[in-house]
Design an enzyme around this catalytic site. Structure first.
Site, PDB file in Angstrom:
ATOM      1  N   PRO A   2       0.841  -1.210   0.000  1.00  0.00           N
ATOM      2  CG  PRO A   2      -0.634  -1.521   1.769  1.00  0.00           C
ATOM      3  CD  PRO A   2       0.652  -2.018   1.199  1.00  0.00           C
ATOM      4  CD  GLU A   3       4.093   3.316  -3.570  1.00  0.00           C
ATOM      5  OE1 GLU A   3       4.358   4.532  -3.416  1.00  0.00           O
ATOM      6  OE2 GLU A   3       4.684   2.603  -4.381  1.00  0.00           O
ATOM      7  CG  HIS A  91      -2.999 -14.415   6.719  1.00  0.00           C
ATOM      8  ND1 HIS A  91      -1.862 -14.832   7.356  1.00  0.00           N
ATOM      9  CD2 HIS A  91      -3.105 -15.181   5.602  1.00  0.00           C
ATOM     10  CE1 HIS A  91      -1.299 -15.802   6.667  1.00  0.00           C
ATOM     11  NE2 HIS A  91      -2.033 -16.034   5.598  1.00  0.00           N
ATOM     12  NE  ARG A 110       5.762 -10.191   2.647  1.00  0.00           N
ATOM     13  CZ  ARG A 110       6.627  -9.679   1.792  1.00  0.00           C
ATOM     14  NH1 ARG A 110       6.189  -9.052   0.725  1.00  0.00           N
ATOM     15  NH2 ARG A 110       7.923  -9.784   1.998  1.00  0.00           N
ATOM     16  NE  ARG A 151      21.368  15.049   0.499  1.00  0.00           N
ATOM     17  CZ  ARG A 151      20.193  14.818   1.088  1.00  0.00           C
ATOM     18  NH1 ARG A 151      19.422  15.822   1.457  1.00  0.00           N
ATOM     19  NH2 ARG A 151      19.785  13.587   1.295  1.00  0.00           N
TER      20      ARG A 151
END
Ligand SMILES: [Zn+2]
Length: 270
Positions: A2-3, A91, A110, A151
């Site tokens: 999931p983002e 789960h 997971r 950077r």
């Protein structure tokens, strides 16, 4: 994984079923997530009225009167509403039962997700050092330009750094760099202000589109048994290494960058 758009879609999907309601009890069937679920979560949440469901980066903040449940979906977590007492499958680790007769059910095969309790979540160690939200006014190309000076790291891991901006995961970093025409390997400090202004706009545009697409699946948050609220977005480069660029027809290249897979077009991105 999931983002940010999936997490925001989850927030919008579950909030109407939680806000203003009291928690009846919390049932924990498996405590071992990324960090253990607090032993006293049931005691702390039961009887509490949920005030609102907010999001900060990829954390969901379920605010109650005495404190806040911080939820993170990890690699494979999801939240949906079921009838209280519905037998749990494998789960399905946690149920937060509400006075409405529904329960917020947390599923995570997971177990890299988290359910934590905090009285002051924005000062919690996981949240206190996060950079600005990508869709808020505090994030723009000028910020990218200023923070990148001097950077030498590549631009892709730079924009995925949570201290720079939160919620730009691998999919959206890959797609935004393609849309802005920037080679993901380019040194962050060598990119012009004009190109960063464009990149920030593309990050906002692509995340906004993904959230709007997610909105069409909100009905799936009640009942059902699949992964709720996830959407398919048209992807130009992510996951398409070796295929043809949709803009120019060149073969897309796949490389490792900052331990993450990265796909780019050698012709469209400079
Ligand atoms: Zn191309």
């Amino acid at each position: 994984m999931p983002e940010l758009p999936e997490v925001e879609t989850t927030r919008r999907g579950i909030a109407p079923y939680l806000e203003g309601l009291r928690v009846r009890r919390v049932i924990v069937r498996e405590r071992r997530l990324r960090w253990p679920i607090p032993e006293d979560l049931d005691v702390r949440l039961s009887g509490q009225r949920i005030q609102c469901v907010e999001r900060r980066a990829k954390y969901l903040l379920i605010r109650a009167e005495a404190g806040c449940l911080i939820a993170h979906l990890g690699m494979s977590g999801s939240l949906r509403l079921v009838e209280s007492g519905l037998p749990a499958a494998r789960h399905e680790h946690v149920d937060i039962e509400l006075e409405s007769g529904l329960a917020l059910r947390y599923t995570d095969p997971r177990r890299f997700g988290a359910l934590l309790w905090s009285e002051d979540p924005l000062r919690h160690e996981l949240l206190s050092r996060l950079g600005p939200e990508p869709l808020a006014d505090g994030f723009d190309g000028e910020r990218l330009y200023q923070l990148s000076r001097g950077r030498s790291m590549a631009v892709k891991p730079f924009i995925m750094d949570n201290a720079v901006v939160v919620g730009v995961g691998n999919i959206y970093a890959t797609e935004a760099l393609f849309a802005a025409g920037i080679d993901p390997r380019r040194e962050a400090g060598s990119i012009s202000r004009a190109r960063y202004l464009r990149l920030a706009e593309e990050i906002k545009r692509i995340l906004t589109l993904a959230i709007e697409r997610g909105g069409t699946t909100l009905r799936d948050f009640v009942g059902g048994d699949g992964q709720p609220g996830y959407f398919q977005q048209e992807l130009f480069v992510y996951g398409r290494g070796g295929q043809f660029c949709k803009h120019c027809g060149s073969t897309l290249r796949e490389i490792r960058l900052g331990q993450r897979s990265s796909v780019y077009c050698p012709r469209c991105q400079r």
